[in-house]
Design an enzyme around this catalytic site. Sequence first.
Site, PDB file in Angstrom:
ATOM      1  N   LYS A 181      -9.713   5.584  65.640  1.00  0.00           N
ATOM      2  CA  LYS A 181      -8.472   5.583  65.694  1.00  0.00           C
ATOM      3  C   LYS A 181      -8.236   6.313  63.397  1.00  0.00           C
ATOM      4  O   LYS A 181      -8.273   5.835  62.813  1.00  0.00           O
ATOM      5  CB  LYS A 181      -8.149   4.025  65.049  1.00  0.00           C
ATOM      6  CG  LYS A 181      -6.400   4.272  64.757  1.00  0.00           C
ATOM      7  CD  LYS A 181      -6.112   2.600  64.096  1.00  0.00           C
ATOM      8  CE  LYS A 181      -6.320   2.746  62.710  1.00  0.00           C
ATOM      9  NZ  LYS A 181      -4.797   4.201  62.013  1.00  0.00           N
ATOM     10  N   GLU A 256     -16.898   2.581  53.800  1.00  0.00           N
ATOM     11  CA  GLU A 256     -16.309   3.339  52.682  1.00  0.00           C
ATOM     12  C   GLU A 256     -14.955   3.669  51.758  1.00  0.00           C
ATOM     13  O   GLU A 256     -14.820   4.403  52.544  1.00  0.00           O
ATOM     14  CB  GLU A 256     -16.855   5.363  53.222  1.00  0.00           C
ATOM     15  CG  GLU A 256     -17.875   5.359  53.813  1.00  0.00           C
ATOM     16  CD  GLU A 256     -19.606   5.607  52.929  1.00  0.00           C
ATOM     17  OE1 GLU A 256     -18.577   6.235  51.874  1.00  0.00           O
ATOM     18  OE2 GLU A 256     -21.157   5.289  53.422  1.00  0.00           O
ATOM     19  N   CYS A 290     -12.098  11.114  47.809  1.00  0.00           N
ATOM     20  CA  CYS A 290     -12.019  10.091  47.219  1.00  0.00           C
ATOM     21  C   CYS A 290     -13.431  10.158  46.003  1.00  0.00           C
ATOM     22  O   CYS A 290     -14.254   9.402  44.950  1.00  0.00           O
ATOM     23  CB  CYS A 290     -13.728   9.328  48.379  1.00  0.00           C
ATOM     24  SG  CYS A 290     -13.724  10.022  48.983  1.00  0.00           S
ATOM     25  N   GLU A 394      -7.667   3.088  40.550  1.00  0.00           N
ATOM     26  CA  GLU A 394      -7.887   4.696  41.488  1.00  0.00           C
ATOM     27  C   GLU A 394      -6.005   4.582  41.993  1.00  0.00           C
ATOM     28  O   GLU A 394      -5.458   4.352  42.697  1.00  0.00           O
ATOM     29  CB  GLU A 394      -8.163   4.593  43.139  1.00  0.00           C
ATOM     30  CG  GLU A 394      -8.391   5.577  44.115  1.00  0.00           C
ATOM     31  CD  GLU A 394      -8.965   5.346  45.146  1.00  0.00           C
ATOM     32  OE1 GLU A 394      -8.806   4.293  45.897  1.00  0.00           O
ATOM     33  OE2 GLU A 394      -9.661   6.578  46.103  1.00  0.00           O
TER      34      GLU A 394
HETATM   35  P1  NAD Z   1      -6.359   3.144  54.093  1.00  0.00           P
HETATM   36  O1  NAD Z   1      -7.064   2.108  53.955  1.00  0.00           O
HETATM   37  O2  NAD Z   1      -4.464   2.985  53.799  1.00  0.00           O
HETATM   38  O3  NAD Z   1      -6.177   3.614  55.551  1.00  0.00           O
HETATM   39  C1  NAD Z   1      -7.891   3.863  56.479  1.00  0.00           C
HETATM   40  C2  NAD Z   1      -7.624   3.628  57.107  1.00  0.00           C
HETATM   41  O4  NAD Z   1      -7.142   2.285  57.906  1.00  0.00           O
HETATM   42  C3  NAD Z   1      -5.946   4.152  58.927  1.00  0.00           C
HETATM   43  O5  NAD Z   1      -6.570   4.416  59.544  1.00  0.00           O
HETATM   44  C4  NAD Z   1      -5.387   3.107  57.875  1.00  0.00           C
HETATM   45  O6  NAD Z   1      -4.286   2.944  59.144  1.00  0.00           O
HETATM   46  C5  NAD Z   1      -6.438   1.840  58.560  1.00  0.00           C
HETATM   47  N1  NAD Z   1      -5.996   0.372  58.665  1.00  0.00           N
HETATM   48  C6  NAD Z   1      -5.017  -0.102  57.889  1.00  0.00           C
HETATM   49  N2  NAD Z   1      -4.800  -1.473  57.281  1.00  0.00           N
HETATM   50  C7  NAD Z   1      -5.664  -1.403  58.819  1.00  0.00           C
HETATM   51  C8  NAD Z   1      -6.210  -2.810  58.940  1.00  0.00           C
HETATM   52  N3  NAD Z   1      -5.403  -4.041  58.307  1.00  0.00           N
HETATM   53  N4  NAD Z   1      -7.150  -3.194  59.937  1.00  0.00           N
HETATM   54  C9  NAD Z   1      -7.737  -2.037  60.910  1.00  0.00           C
HETATM   55  N5  NAD Z   1      -7.420  -0.564  60.072  1.00  0.00           N
HETATM   56  C10 NAD Z   1      -6.187  -0.245  59.328  1.00  0.00           C
HETATM   57  O7  NAD Z   1      -6.823   4.195  53.107  1.00  0.00           O
HETATM   58  P2  NAD Z   1      -5.615   5.720  52.849  1.00  0.00           P
HETATM   59  O8  NAD Z   1      -4.949   5.746  52.686  1.00  0.00           O
HETATM   60  O9  NAD Z   1      -5.713   6.132  54.474  1.00  0.00           O
HETATM   61  O10 NAD Z   1      -6.902   6.319  52.617  1.00  0.00           O
HETATM   62  C11 NAD Z   1      -6.977   6.771  51.346  1.00  0.00           C
HETATM   63  C12 NAD Z   1      -8.340   5.548  50.399  1.00  0.00           C
HETATM   64  O11 NAD Z   1      -9.529   6.430  51.206  1.00  0.00           O
HETATM   65  C13 NAD Z   1      -8.387   5.702  48.715  1.00  0.00           C
HETATM   66  O12 NAD Z   1      -8.527   4.692  48.665  1.00  0.00           O
HETATM   67  C14 NAD Z   1     -10.397   6.547  48.864  1.00  0.00           C
HETATM   68  O13 NAD Z   1     -10.523   6.657  47.954  1.00  0.00           O
HETATM   69  C15 NAD Z   1     -10.721   6.413  49.876  1.00  0.00           C
HETATM   70  N6  NAD Z   1     -11.265   6.854  50.977  1.00  0.00           N
HETATM   71  C16 NAD Z   1     -12.909   6.433  50.579  1.00  0.00           C
HETATM   72  C17 NAD Z   1     -13.508   8.175  50.883  1.00  0.00           C
HETATM   73  C18 NAD Z   1     -15.558   7.119  50.751  1.00  0.00           C
HETATM   74  O14 NAD Z   1     -16.376   8.254  51.806  1.00  0.00           O
HETATM   75  N7  NAD Z   1     -15.813   6.669  50.263  1.00  0.00           N
HETATM   76  C19 NAD Z   1     -13.502   9.539  51.503  1.00  0.00           C
HETATM   77  C20 NAD Z   1     -12.512   9.131  51.957  1.00  0.00           C
HETATM   78  C21 NAD Z   1     -11.288   8.588  51.353  1.00  0.00           C
END
Ligand code: NAD
Length: 490
Positions: A181, A256, A290, A394
């Site tokens: 997803k 992650e 990130c 962040e």
């Molecule tokens: P997010 O947590 O809002 O969403 C990430 C994914 O999770 C999306 O596909 C979203 O639809 C899904 N999601 C949201 N709520 C959910 C739930 N209750 N159950 C299951 N899935 C759910 O994050 P974002 O805003 O899309 O991405 C940015 C974040 O990702 C930042 O915090 C960034 O640091 C982090 N990030 C980390 C890495 C890493 O490798 N450590 C890499 C890239 C981004």
Amino acid sequence: MQSSMEASTFLVLENFIGGKFTPCPSHIDSYDPSTGKVYCKVPDSGEREVEAAVAAAKEAFPAWAALSPDQRAQVLNKMADQIEAHLEELAQAESKDQGKTLTFARTVDIPRAAYNLRFFASSVLHHTNDCSQMDHMGCLNYTLRCPVGVAGLISPWNLPLYLLTWKIAPAIAAGNTVVAKPSEMTSVTAWMFCKLMQQAGVPPGVVNIVFGTGSRAGNALVVQPDVPLISFTGSTATARIITERSAPYCKKLSLELGGKNPAVIFADADLDRCIETTVRSSFSNQGEICLCTSRIFVERGVYATFLERFVAAARKWKTGVPSDPGSSNGALISKEHLEKVRSFVALAKSEGATVHCGEGVDPLQLPERNAGGYFMAATVISGVPQGSRVMQEEIFGPVTCVSPFDGEDQALALANGVRYGLAATVWSRDVAKVHRMAAGLQAGMVWSNCWLVRDLKLPFGGMKSSGVGREGGKDSYHFFTEVKTVTIQY
Ligand code: NAD
């Protein structure tokens, strides 16, 4: 490439289940961040669509798991061939969907997506298992590894196809089938990839992609009893929800998460290289990586010189239309995110900090058609107290804070004084100091005198609130397989 357009010219995406494109009755609006206009309709999938995808993945699992690693590797390499053959189309789509510059999509996102598949196609051929002898008991012990089953993969919006393939590749290389997803804000390249998977001959059901929001589609995947493992990349807040919801099923989790990454710059650093790289590490992809640097600690002796030169270099990091080759940054992902990032700059100002360039200081020059886009210039702030939310949370945008320090101990205390622990950079010519800092920094990855150099064979991931588990060659293989210890008495 398949393209389904409504009369209104919106791009309308479909789920990919059991090797077929499957329409969804309801959709979510997806925006072009560079104009602020809706241009795409993303399936608003729920339990029903996730159930269908999991059923298809379950059906495909036995035959896929029975193939040799070499046979699976051939399929992964064909997927990579397809990405490379369509690199330009994918880069254009990624840039439009995410707001990133076309240059970044062309040189980083899409090439890395192909490389992820090639890397795991190769690495899966070279794993070995453990063996131990207990001669005194006439016993031989060894380990077996087998795929886990249907893997649930949930990815974010900042590096859409890059991070999706970073999960799909190791999962299927190890013999699992998957239901993925992607983020509802950036689904287009994942949908284009479905067509490419058909062309690559990926057997139906091996990779299923269900589009939709986290609260509906994502949650349905997390609580699906037939999905024994979830690989998630996203925010720490979402990880907490996923951990809670998956707990009753004892799922295997790889998380992650976010970062608040420090750069520690000593007085003996090569300032030319350091400034060039630290501008890149702070602002690349609009600061929406990130691993981006968001706190810069500079040894007091060079603090004033560094700040002056760093601000001058940040001003040259041009924010503009994503397709313009002269743009270093494009637009942020959404209106809400832009407002959130801006609110941190406002908070810093209200706390007495100095904003040296960018937001509120340097006006952006944008064409009329981009007036509604989510643009923000590279912003450098100093004078932010360590306890401020600006230093602790962040921001995930083109904002970085610069502060002075005195000596290694203070540098470590400041750098480690947050709840995150993803990445850190250290700038010094003193090898012993670099090793001491690397040992003391609380971060899953430490770069010295460079940034974002990655050998995919080595572990990637964060400590503290930045994650649980590691990804990369052997670590991904271990996550996506179950290990069994066998003891034979002879
Ligand atoms: P997010 O947590 O809002 O969403 C990430 C994914 O999770 C999306 O596909 C979203 O639809 C899904 N999601 C949201 N709520 C959910 C739930 N209750 N159950 C299951 N899935 C759910 O994050 P974002 O805003 O899309 O991405 C940015 C974040 O990702 C930042 O915090 C960034 O640091 C982090 N990030 C980390 C890495 C890493 O490798 N450590 C890499 C890239 C981004």
